[in-house]
Design an enzyme around this catalytic site. Structure first.
Site, PDB file in Angstrom:
ATOM      1  CG  ASP A  23      -2.038   1.041   1.210  1.00 56.82           C
ATOM      2  OD1 ASP A  23      -2.282   1.616   0.253  1.00 56.82           O
ATOM      3  OD2 ASP A  23      -2.561   1.454   2.259  1.00 56.82           O
ATOM      4  CD  GLU A  53      -0.798   5.146  -4.306  1.00 55.37           C
ATOM      5  OE1 GLU A  53      -0.192   5.619  -3.113  1.00 55.37           O
ATOM      6  OE2 GLU A  53      -1.419   4.248  -4.454  1.00 55.37           O
ATOM      7  CG  ASP A  93      -8.231   4.046  -0.030  1.00 59.92           C
ATOM      8  OD1 ASP A  93      -8.025   2.901   0.238  1.00 59.92           O
ATOM      9  OD2 ASP A  93      -7.622   5.129   0.655  1.00 59.92           O
TER      10      ASP A  93
END
Ligand code: GLC
Length: 663
Positions: free
Chosen positions: A305, A308, A418
């Site tokens: 997670d 990015e 999300d």
């Protein structure tokens, strides 16, 4: 046929794994401006498919999309960027062809947004490779593209079971309770996810000893109940003296650097962190080797997670913002000051300028992060995948990531990031599936029930009725939102029946998954891919073909008691309250209104086809392909792909058998 056109000096992304010679002729279809701009004139009825994980419809016309991997839990129709960058599209119509813009930085796709009939693609720099793919039809173009980007990741069979997750399971007791409550509610469960709460102060590869005193025992106890624990690993490494991952990373220069050569500092969940330089092969190897801390305890799957990478703030920007805010708030704050104030605070998170401030070491050369931004998440998952091939070579490990670029599909799946407990996010997830499959991402799914915001029982049931078809089937929600484990709802029975139907369908879903991965096919297709001459099929945005036998048409509107469905051919409607209580009915080609009560699943079996259905399975560890029945048209047959569910190469244990549907 695939042709590769090279502009400037592209950064090697590793998306394409086959050697393709550079074409010397002028690129067809597009006008190029020599500055990274490509223009195509769209005909009125052209459809544009693709872009993987992006907002809006299956047909991408009419919006501006930006490939810039971005942590946006609040996305909606007006958003431009999400967690992944999947720059592959197919234009279908006047001319039908595929095009992949292989570019690691920011690239914009204006698909009839500024001018309805113009598609303009603009890379931040004119340093990219563009692949033009022509073929018999859309499916053939996808097959050729998938062939050059390499085989999609195949997870272990258990990853097809149902999983329960929540950010906020604080300790071992919480986990044991979830398992216990699912068991007493009679709802099958194959995995429980561990979010950042299991770590010691959010440090990767650590376990909080007070809250999880014996994780290894917990893992074993859960496994004895058929439940896998799946921990999260985040990209940022906490800056803390004495923490081995931090110390080693600093010592070996494995972290991304500032322009002045210092380790770059950002802030995420643990506070101040460094970001591993996943573009360095040695750093990948090092970070990947750390997963053994958890595999040694019996862990067999992970989710990656914040890769990015998400940056809540950088210290410079925070300091500047605080100084500015002090000035703004010292006098009477008028509207302009107030807007500047709120804008500055909101602009701290994921500020695009921060991605210009750090560098990767690529063979000794410092490369600015913003130029290779979209490769970061992919290389994090690559690091894990490659290391686990050495740590546990005898079996597949489950991996899925939040951020990705094309190529990441070889190392793991992705979840769709999300979302919210919004009805529109059921549809949004469904509309991404074919585009993700085009880009190679087969193992995917959404946070079922919605991650942010409070869910409702009806939303959860409808979401289950959609997600039970997606390879990744995980209920996940954010800390602070309404609890959404299925046993908490009044109609537990209906939810339990939906989960059991999922288990009945796993032989089919897994078989179609294997076929899609092994033959470079799509598991989820827009209707028009199989019915290219059907004008109505081309417009359908809320139904999908699943494998070669099914069509799904989920309900995604609150209080709806049914929906309109378009059948591009005669099909058999299957209506199920439970796997032992169902009816079928043959409906002719055309438009139908279909009633679907809240506790009912409806799907469609394609003409003269059937699907394997297991009426007894409640856990992937007990699945038995010999107890399969066929559900569908009499006298039809189904070609079942199965394997042992864990060998790294499915070929090593693949069985292909033909099942026949009795009269
Ligand atoms: C991110 C993830 C989410 C997770 C949370 C806490 O928002 O996308 O799934 O629960 O971080 O780790």
């Amino acid at each position: 046929m695939i042709k590769k056109y090279v502009y400037g000096n592209p950064f090697p992304t590793d998306a394409v794994v086959k050697d393709i010679e550079k074409a010397e002729d002028k690129m067809p279809f597009f006008e190029t401006d020599g500055y990274g701009g490509f223009t195509y004139n769209l005909a009125e009825n052209d459809i544009v498919y693709g872009l993987g994980e992006q907002i809006r419809g299956i047909n991408k016309r009419g919006w501006q999309y930006i490939s810039w991997n971005y942590d946006n839990p609040n996305h909606h129709e007006d958003t431009h960027s999400l967690y992944g960058a999947h720059n592959f599209i197919i234009i279908s119509g006047k001319s039908t062809f595929g095009v992949f813009f292989d570019y690691a930085g920011k690239i914009e796709f204006d698909i009839g947004y500024t001018q309805r009939s113009i598609m303009h693609i603009k890379a931040a720099k004119n340093d990219l490779a563009v692949y033009i793919i022509t073929g018999k039809n859309e499916k053939d173009i996808v097959r050729q593209f998938r062939n050059i980007i390499g085989r999609s990741y195949i997870p272990p069979l258990w990853a097809f079971g149902y999983g329960q997750s929540r950010w906020g399971y604080k300790d071992e007791q919480d986990i044991r309770n979830v398992a216990k409550e699912y068991k007493s509610a009679g709802i099958p469960l194959d995995s429980i996810y561990l979010d950042i709460d299991y770590m010691e102060r959010y440090k990767d590869f650590t376990v909080d000893k007070e809250r999880f005193p014996d994780l290894e025992k917990l893992v074993q106890d859960m496994k004895s109940q058929g439940i896998h624990l799946v921990p999260i690993i985040d990209a940022g490494v906490k800056i803390e003296e004495g923490y081995d991952v931090y110390e080693e990373g600093v010592q070996h220069n494995y972290f991304c650097k500032n322009a002045d050569g210092e380790d770059f500092v950002g802030a995420v969940w643990p506070g101040r962190v460094h970001f591993p330089d996943f573009l360095q092969p040695e750093a990948r190897k090092w970070f990947g080797s750390k997963y053994s801390v958890l595999t040694d305890m019996g862990i067999e799957g992970f989710w990656n997670d914040m890769n990015e990478p998400a940056i809540f703030y950088t210290e410079d920007r925070l300091a500047d913002t605080c100084a500015e805010i002090e000035k703004l708030t010292s006098g009477n704050m008028g509207i302009n000051e107030y807007l500047t104030f709120t804008g500055m605070v909101a602009g701290l998170n994921g500020n695009i300028g921060d991605y210009d401030k750090f560098y990767h070491n690529v063979n000794g050369e410092m490369v600015k992060h913003s130029e290779v931004h979209n490769l970061y998440g992919m290389n994090m998952t690559r690091s894990a995948f490659e290391a686990l091939q050495e740590i546990c070579p005898e079996k597949r490990t489950l991996f899925f990531s939040r951020s990705s670029y094309i190529g990441a599909h070889r190392y793991g799946g992705i979840w769709q990031g999300d979302n919210k407990s919004w009805w529109s996010h059921i549809l949004q997830s469904m509309q991404q599936l074919p585009a993700l499959n085009m880009a190679g991402f087969l193992f995917t799914g959404s946070d079922t029930g919605g991650f942010g915001c409070d869910t409702t029982e009806d939303l959860m049931l409808r979401w289950l009725q959609y997600s039970l078809f997606t390879p990744l089937f995980r209920n996940h929600s954010a800390d602070g939102t309404r609890r959404q484990e299925l046993y908490r709802f009044d109609n537990v029975k209906a939810a339990a029946e939906m989960i059991k139907i999922r288990y009945s369908l796993i032989p089919y879903l897994y078989s179609e998954f294997l076929k899609s991965a092994m033959n470079d096919e799509m598991m989820f297709k827009p209707l028009a891919f199989d019915f290219p001459d059907d004008n109505m099929a081309k417009q359908v945005e809320d139904q999908l073909l699943l494998g070669n036998e099914l069509m799904i048409a989920p309900i995604y509107k609150q209080n709806a008691q049914g929906r309109y469905v378009y059948l591009p051919e005669e099909m058999m409607l299957a209506r199920m309250k439970s796997r032992n209580d169902y009816q079928t009915e043959i409906l002719p080609k055309g438009h139908h209104y279909v009633d679907v009560s809240l506790d009912e699943l409806v799907f469609f079996i394609r003409s003269k086809k059937a699907v394997p259905f297991d009426k007894t399975d409640e856990s992937t560890s007990k699945a038995d392909i010999h107890s399969l029945e066929l559900l569908g048209y009499p006298d039809s047959s189904y070609e079942l792909y199965s394997d042992n569910g864990y060998s790294p190469e499915p070929e090593d244990s693949l069985t292909v058998s033909t099942l026949y549907c009795a009269e």
